[in-house]
Write a protein that holds these residues in place. Structure first.
Motif, PDB file in Angstrom:
ATOM      1  N   ALA A 119       0.864  -1.188   0.000  1.00  0.00           N
ATOM      2  CA  ALA A 119       0.000   0.000   0.000  1.00  0.00           C
ATOM      3  C   ALA A 119       0.900   1.237   0.000  1.00  0.00           C
ATOM      4  O   ALA A 119       1.622   1.477   0.974  1.00  0.00           O
ATOM      5  CB  ALA A 119      -0.895  -0.011   1.229  1.00  0.00           C
ATOM      6  N   VAL A 120       0.869   1.979  -1.106  1.00  0.00           N
ATOM      7  CA  VAL A 120       1.663   3.218  -1.174  1.00  0.00           C
ATOM      8  C   VAL A 120       0.742   4.377  -0.781  1.00  0.00           C
ATOM      9  O   VAL A 120      -0.335   4.550  -1.365  1.00  0.00           O
ATOM     10  CB  VAL A 120       2.242   3.427  -2.592  1.00  0.00           C
ATOM     11  N   HIS A 121       1.176   5.131   0.212  1.00  0.00           N
ATOM     12  CA  HIS A 121       0.373   6.238   0.735  1.00  0.00           C
ATOM     13  C   HIS A 121       1.077   7.566   0.478  1.00  0.00           C
ATOM     14  O   HIS A 121       2.166   7.800   1.004  1.00  0.00           O
ATOM     15  CB  HIS A 121       0.171   6.071   2.245  1.00  0.00           C
ATOM     16  N   VAL A 122       0.476   8.422  -0.321  1.00  0.00           N
ATOM     17  CA  VAL A 122       1.050   9.749  -0.607  1.00  0.00           C
ATOM     18  C   VAL A 122       0.172  10.769   0.110  1.00  0.00           C
ATOM     19  O   VAL A 122      -1.034  10.853  -0.162  1.00  0.00           O
ATOM     20  CB  VAL A 122       1.070  10.023  -2.125  1.00  0.00           C
ATOM     21  N   ASN A 123       0.764  11.514   1.044  1.00  0.00           N
ATOM     22  CA  ASN A 123      -0.040  12.376   1.915  1.00  0.00           C
ATOM     23  C   ASN A 123       0.181  13.863   1.702  1.00  0.00           C
ATOM     24  O   ASN A 123       1.220  14.288   1.189  1.00  0.00           O
ATOM     25  CB  ASN A 123       0.239  12.013   3.374  1.00  0.00           C
ATOM     26  N   ALA A 124      -0.792  14.659   2.151  1.00  0.00           N
ATOM     27  CA  ALA A 124      -0.738  16.125   2.049  1.00  0.00           C
ATOM     28  C   ALA A 124       0.065  16.708   3.215  1.00  0.00           C
ATOM     29  O   ALA A 124       0.351  16.005   4.185  1.00  0.00           O
ATOM     30  CB  ALA A 124      -2.147  16.685   2.044  1.00  0.00           C
ATOM     31  N   PHE A 125       0.394  17.994   3.113  1.00  0.00           N
ATOM     32  CA  PHE A 125       1.283  18.602   4.110  1.00  0.00           C
ATOM     33  C   PHE A 125       0.596  18.914   5.429  1.00  0.00           C
ATOM     34  O   PHE A 125       1.254  19.145   6.439  1.00  0.00           O
ATOM     35  CB  PHE A 125       1.904  19.895   3.550  1.00  0.00           C
ATOM     36  N   ASN A 126      -0.751  18.930   5.434  1.00  0.00           N
ATOM     37  CA  ASN A 126      -1.421  19.524   6.591  1.00  0.00           C
ATOM     38  C   ASN A 126      -1.619  18.587   7.779  1.00  0.00           C
ATOM     39  O   ASN A 126      -1.794  19.046   8.894  1.00  0.00           O
ATOM     40  CB  ASN A 126      -2.762  20.147   6.168  1.00  0.00           C
ATOM     41  N   PHE A 127      -1.612  17.257   7.544  1.00  0.00           N
ATOM     42  CA  PHE A 127      -1.768  16.316   8.661  1.00  0.00           C
ATOM     43  C   PHE A 127      -0.684  15.249   8.589  1.00  0.00           C
ATOM     44  O   PHE A 127      -0.962  14.092   8.251  1.00  0.00           O
ATOM     45  CB  PHE A 127      -3.166  15.675   8.634  1.00  0.00           C
ATOM     46  N   PRO A 128       0.570  15.595   8.923  1.00  0.00           N
ATOM     47  CA  PRO A 128       1.647  14.612   8.785  1.00  0.00           C
ATOM     48  C   PRO A 128       1.499  13.402   9.702  1.00  0.00           C
ATOM     49  O   PRO A 128       1.915  12.295   9.349  1.00  0.00           O
ATOM     50  CB  PRO A 128       2.913  15.408   9.130  1.00  0.00           C
ATOM     51  N   ALA A 129       0.874  13.561  10.863  1.00  0.00           N
ATOM     52  CA  ALA A 129       0.710  12.420  11.783  1.00  0.00           C
ATOM     53  C   ALA A 129      -0.557  11.635  11.436  1.00  0.00           C
ATOM     54  O   ALA A 129      -0.520  10.430  11.184  1.00  0.00           O
ATOM     55  CB  ALA A 129       0.641  12.923  13.229  1.00  0.00           C
ATOM     56  N   TRP A 130      -1.681  12.330  11.407  1.00  0.00           N
ATOM     57  CA  TRP A 130      -2.965  11.649  11.145  1.00  0.00           C
ATOM     58  C   TRP A 130      -2.962  11.013   9.755  1.00  0.00           C
ATOM     59  O   TRP A 130      -3.428   9.891   9.575  1.00  0.00           O
ATOM     60  CB  TRP A 130      -4.113  12.658  11.279  1.00  0.00           C
ATOM     61  N   GLY A 131      -2.412  11.729   8.768  1.00  0.00           N
ATOM     62  CA  GLY A 131      -2.395  11.216   7.394  1.00  0.00           C
ATOM     63  C   GLY A 131      -1.674   9.888   7.318  1.00  0.00           C
ATOM     64  O   GLY A 131      -2.133   8.939   6.680  1.00  0.00           O
ATOM     65  N   LEU A 132      -0.527   9.804   8.001  1.00  0.00           N
ATOM     66  CA  LEU A 132       0.225   8.537   8.001  1.00  0.00           C
ATOM     67  C   LEU A 132      -0.580   7.445   8.705  1.00  0.00           C
ATOM     68  O   LEU A 132      -0.773   6.345   8.187  1.00  0.00           O
ATOM     69  CB  LEU A 132       1.577   8.745   8.698  1.00  0.00           C
ATOM     70  N   ALA A 133      -1.105   7.802   9.907  1.00  0.00           N
ATOM     71  CA  ALA A 133      -1.706   6.769  10.758  1.00  0.00           C
ATOM     72  C   ALA A 133      -3.066   6.295  10.259  1.00  0.00           C
ATOM     73  O   ALA A 133      -3.376   5.108  10.339  1.00  0.00           O
ATOM     74  CB  ALA A 133      -1.833   7.297  12.185  1.00  0.00           C
ATOM     75  N   GLU A 134      -3.902   7.220   9.763  1.00  0.00           N
ATOM     76  CA  GLU A 134      -5.260   6.775   9.384  1.00  0.00           C
ATOM     77  C   GLU A 134      -5.218   5.828   8.194  1.00  0.00           C
ATOM     78  O   GLU A 134      -5.978   4.876   8.121  1.00  0.00           O
ATOM     79  CB  GLU A 134      -6.193   7.973   9.121  1.00  0.00           C
ATOM     80  N   LYS A 135      -4.292   6.075   7.271  1.00  0.00           N
ATOM     81  CA  LYS A 135      -4.184   5.169   6.124  1.00  0.00           C
ATOM     82  C   LYS A 135      -3.520   3.859   6.551  1.00  0.00           C
ATOM     83  O   LYS A 135      -3.966   2.767   6.185  1.00  0.00           O
ATOM     84  CB  LYS A 135      -3.364   5.826   5.005  1.00  0.00           C
ATOM     85  N   ALA A 136      -2.437   3.978   7.343  1.00  0.00           N
ATOM     86  CA  ALA A 136      -1.699   2.778   7.750  1.00  0.00           C
ATOM     87  C   ALA A 136      -2.562   1.868   8.622  1.00  0.00           C
ATOM     88  O   ALA A 136      -2.479   0.638   8.503  1.00  0.00           O
ATOM     89  CB  ALA A 136      -0.423   3.171   8.493  1.00  0.00           C
ATOM     90  N   ALA A 137      -3.404   2.444   9.483  1.00  0.00           N
ATOM     91  CA  ALA A 137      -4.238   1.628  10.380  1.00  0.00           C
ATOM     92  C   ALA A 137      -5.085   0.654   9.558  1.00  0.00           C
ATOM     93  O   ALA A 137      -5.150  -0.548   9.865  1.00  0.00           O
ATOM     94  CB  ALA A 137      -5.137   2.530  11.231  1.00  0.00           C
ATOM     95  N   CYS A 138      -5.711   1.164   8.496  1.00  0.00           N
ATOM     96  CA  CYS A 138      -6.583   0.304   7.670  1.00  0.00           C
ATOM     97  C   CYS A 138      -5.752  -0.733   6.910  1.00  0.00           C
ATOM     98  O   CYS A 138      -6.140  -1.900   6.816  1.00  0.00           O
ATOM     99  CB  CYS A 138      -7.389   1.157   6.687  1.00  0.00           C
TER     100      CYS A 138
END
Ligand code: NAP
Length: 518
Positions: A150-169
Motif C-alpha cells: 500500500a503506497v500512501h502519498v499524503n498532504a502537508f497539513n496532517f503529517p501524523a494523522w495522514g500517516l496513521a489513518e491510512k496505515a491503520a486500515c
C-alpha cells in the motif's frame, strides 16, 4: 538541524542531495531531506516479500495488537511530536494535538475493531446463500488481503494523522505500507516512523518511509498494489493517470480538495443554540490549523435577512484571534505552512474578491506576534460577503487553503441553497444548521449525492456535536467529484480498499470451510 532519512529495505537511507525544510513562523531552516539515490525498487520488494507475508501470517486480532502498540508508542512521544509540529508546520499546540491525537485515536479505533473481527484472516461480505435448487450449492462473498504494497502519498497539513489513518486500515487488512509524507512538513512523519521502528512494534517491512520526492516509486507498482493519495486535485489527477498506474490497473483512492459548505436554516433566530453552534463551527474551521484542513468550511450560506447578524457575530469571534509564531503561547493561529502556500492563499483571496467583498482581513502582509520582523507566512483571518452569489462565481470553484471563508446570501429555501452548495462540484463534508424538519430533510437530500458526509447541527445536540471538520474513523471520509471520488475509514468499510472481494461458489460445507465457519 535535523537530517531526515528514508526508511527503505529495512534500513535508514539519506539522499545524496537535499533541500531545506523551514519553520514557517521564522523562515529558518529546521531540517534537510532528499531522496536522490534512494532505491525505490528495493523498498517495494522488501515490503512485498517481507512485510506482507508477516502481516498476512497474523489474524485480525493479532494485527489489532500491533495497531494498539503503535498508538501507545506514538502517544508516549506526544510532547516531542507537538514541538516538531510547531517548528516545522506552524501548528499551535492545539492544532498539533488535533493531528497527533487524531493519529493515535484512529490507530486505537482500528485496533479495537480488529479485536472484534477476531482470529480470522477472511471477512465474510454479507450472509452466504443457496445458489440453485440444491441446498448444497452455496454462494458467498469474502474479503481477503491483497498481496502487494500500500503506497500512501499524503498532504502537508496532517503529517501524523495522514500517516496513521491510512496505515491503520492497511495494516489491519494485512498489507505493508510505504508512506510518503509531503516534503515540506515531513519532520513529524519521519519522527513517528523512527518511534515505531525503534519500539519494534511492527514486523520488518510493514512500514517504509519516503522522506522527500517519490522518484520512480509509482512507475514500479503492480495490480496487487494500491495507491492512496491525499492532496490537491491536480496532483491526484496526474497520479491517477500515470502510465504504470493505468496499464497495471493499480487500485487508486484519491482524497482531494473540497469547497465545504455550511448552511444556516431560515428558522434559526438570534440567540438560538443552533446559531451558536453554527458560528462556532465556522469560526473554528477558519482558524484551526490556519484554515489548512481539507474539511474546513469555505462557503457559508445564510438567509439574506440574516447576513449582517452573522457577519457581526463572526467578526466578534475573529477579533480574538492572535496571529503569530505558535512558540509564543499567546498566539491562537499560526502561519500557513510554506512560502508557496502564502502566495497561493494571497492570490486566492484576490480571486474571491472578484465575486465577494472583503469585510475582514485580506491579502496584505501580516506581522506575526513572536516572529522576526518581515518574516513568517502569516495571513489574517479573512471573511468575504457576497449578497447575490451565482454558481459560476469563483467561490464555487476555487479552494483557498487558508483562514478564509465567504458568506453568501440565499433566499431561505432548501431548493436554492441546495443548488448553490452542489455548485461546488462535490465535496468531503457540508453541514446544515436548522431545527426545521422539512428544511433539514429537503436540504440534506438535495446536497447528499454531492458529498461524502453531511452533518446536521441542531439545538438538541448542540452541546455534544462533533464539528464537521473532525474526521471520525467510524464515519467515511472522502467525496465525489472535485473531492477526488475517494472513500477512506468508515469502520470496517475502510479495510475494503486493501482487500480483494472474491465470490465463492460450491458445496456449502467447503465454502463455509474457506470462510472459517466450519
Ligand atoms: P499536493 O501538492 O497535491 O501534494 C500532495 C502530495 O503529493 C505530497 O506528498 C507531494 O509530495 C505528492 N506529490 C506531488 N507530486 C507528486 C508526484 N509526481 N509523484 C508522487 N507524489 C507527488 O497537495 P498539498 O499541497 O500537500 O496539500 C494540500 C491539498 O490537499 C489541498 O488542496 C487540500 O484540500 C488537500 N487535502 C485533501 C484531504 C482529503 O482528505 N481529501 C486532506 C488533506 C489535504 P511533495 O511534497 O514531495 O511534492
Amino acid at each position: 538541524m535535523i537530517e531526515l532519512a528514508s526508511y527503505v529495505g529495512g534500513e535508514w537511507v539519506k539522499g545524496t542531495s537535499t533541500s531545506d525544510l523551514f519553520n514557517p513562523s521564522t523562515e529558518e531552516t529546521v531540517a534537510k531531506t532528499g531522496t536522490a539515490g534512494v532505491d525505490f525498487g528495493k523498498a517495494l520488494t522488501h515490503a512485498r516479500s517481507t512485510g506482507g507475508p508477516a502481516l498476512r501470517a497474523m489474524n485480525f486480532a493479532e494485527r489489532a495488537e500491533l495497531l494498539k502498540a503503535a498508538a501507545k508508542a506514538i502517544h508516549a512521544h506526544r510532547d516531542e511530536l507537538m514541538k516538531l509540529a510547531i517548528e516545522n508546520a506552524g501548528n499551535t499546540r492545539s492544532d498539533a494535538k488535533f493531528d497527533i491525537d487524531g493519529a493515535t485515536g484512529t490507530l486505537q479505533y482500528y485496533g479495537d475493531l480488529g479485536s472484534q473481527l477476531g482470529a480470522t484472516n477472511v471477512i465474510e461480505d454479507a450472509e452466504a446463500f443457496q445458489l440453485a435448487r440444491s441446498p448444497r450449492l452455496y454462494g458467498a462473498h469474502a474479503w481477503v488481503p491483497r498481496r502487494g504494497v500500500a503506497v500512501h502519498v499524503n498532504a502537508f497539513n496532517f503529517p501524523a494523522w495522514g500517516l496513521a489513518e491510512k496505515a491503520a486500515c492497511a495494516w489491519l487488512a494485512g498489507m505493508p505500507v510505504i508512506s510518503k509524507p509531503a516534503t515540506s512538513t515531513a519532520v513529524v512523519a519521519w519522527r513517528i516512523t523512527q518511534i515505531l521502528i525503534e519500539a519494534k512494534v511492527l514486523p520488518d517491512g510493514a512500514l517504509s518511509l519516503i522522506a522527500g520526492s517519490a522518484g520512480n516509486l509509482l512507475d514500479q507498482l503492480t495490480g496487487q498494489d494500491v495507491l492512496a493519495f491525499t492532496g490537491s486535485s491536480d496532483t491526484g489527477t496526474m497520479l491517477r493517470s500515470g502510465k504504470t498506474v493505468t496499464s497495471q490497473n493499480v487500485r487508486v483512492n484519491v482524497e482531494a480538495d473540497s469547497l465545504n459548505a455550511a448552511v444556516l436554516g431560515p428558522d434559526v433566530g438570534a440567540g438560538a443554540e443552533t446559531l451558536n453552534l453554527f458560528i462556532g463551527d465556522v469560526f473554528r474551521d477558519m482558524t484551526q490549523k490556519a484554515g489548512q484542513k481539507c474539511t474546513a468550511i469555505r462557503r457559508v450560506y445564510v438567509p439574506k435577512d440574516r447576513v449582517s447578524d452573522v457577519v457581526a457575530l463572526l467578526e466578534e469571534r475573529l477579533a480574538s484571534i492572535k496571529v503569530g509564531n505558535p512558540a509564543d503561547e499567546s498566539v491562537t493561529m499560526g502561519p500557513v505552512a510554506t512560502a508557496q502556500q502564502l502566495r497561493d492563499v494571497r492570490a486566492g483571496i484576490g480571486k474571491l474578491a472578484t465575486c465577494a467583498k472583503i469585510v475582514r482581513g485580506g491579502a496584505d502582509p501580516v506581522e506575526g506576534i513572536g516572529a522576526p520582523k518581515n518574516k513568517g507566512y502569516f495571513v489574517a483571518p479573512t471573511l468575504l460577503v457576497s449578497d447575490s452569489p451565482s454558481v459560476t462565481d469563483v467561490a464555487h470553484s476555487h479552494e483557498v487553503f487558508g483562514p478564509v471563508a465567504t458568506i453568501m446570501a440565499y433566499d431561505g429555501t432548501a431548493a436554492s441553497v441546495s443548488a448553490l452548495v452542489c455548485g461546488g462540484g462535490g465535496g468531503l463534508v457540508s453541514s446544515v444548521y436548522s431545527d426545521d424538519k422539512d428544511f433539514v430533510r429537503n436540504t440534506v437530500l438535495g446536497i447528499a449525492p454531492f458529498h461524502g458526509r453531511v452533518t446536521i447541527g441542531s439545538e438538541k445536540i448542540a452541546g455534544q456535536a462533533i464539528p464537521p471538520g473532525t474526521v471520525m474513523p467510524s464515519m467515511i471520509h472522502g467525496g465525489p467529484g472535485r473531492a477526488g471520488s475517494g472513500e477512506e475509514l468508515g469502520g470496517k468499510r475502510g479495510l475494503a480498499f486493501y482487500m480483494q472481494r472474491v465470490a465463492l461458489q460450491g458445496d456449502r460445507a467447503l465454502v463455509e470451510g474457506v470462510l472459517g465457519k466450519r
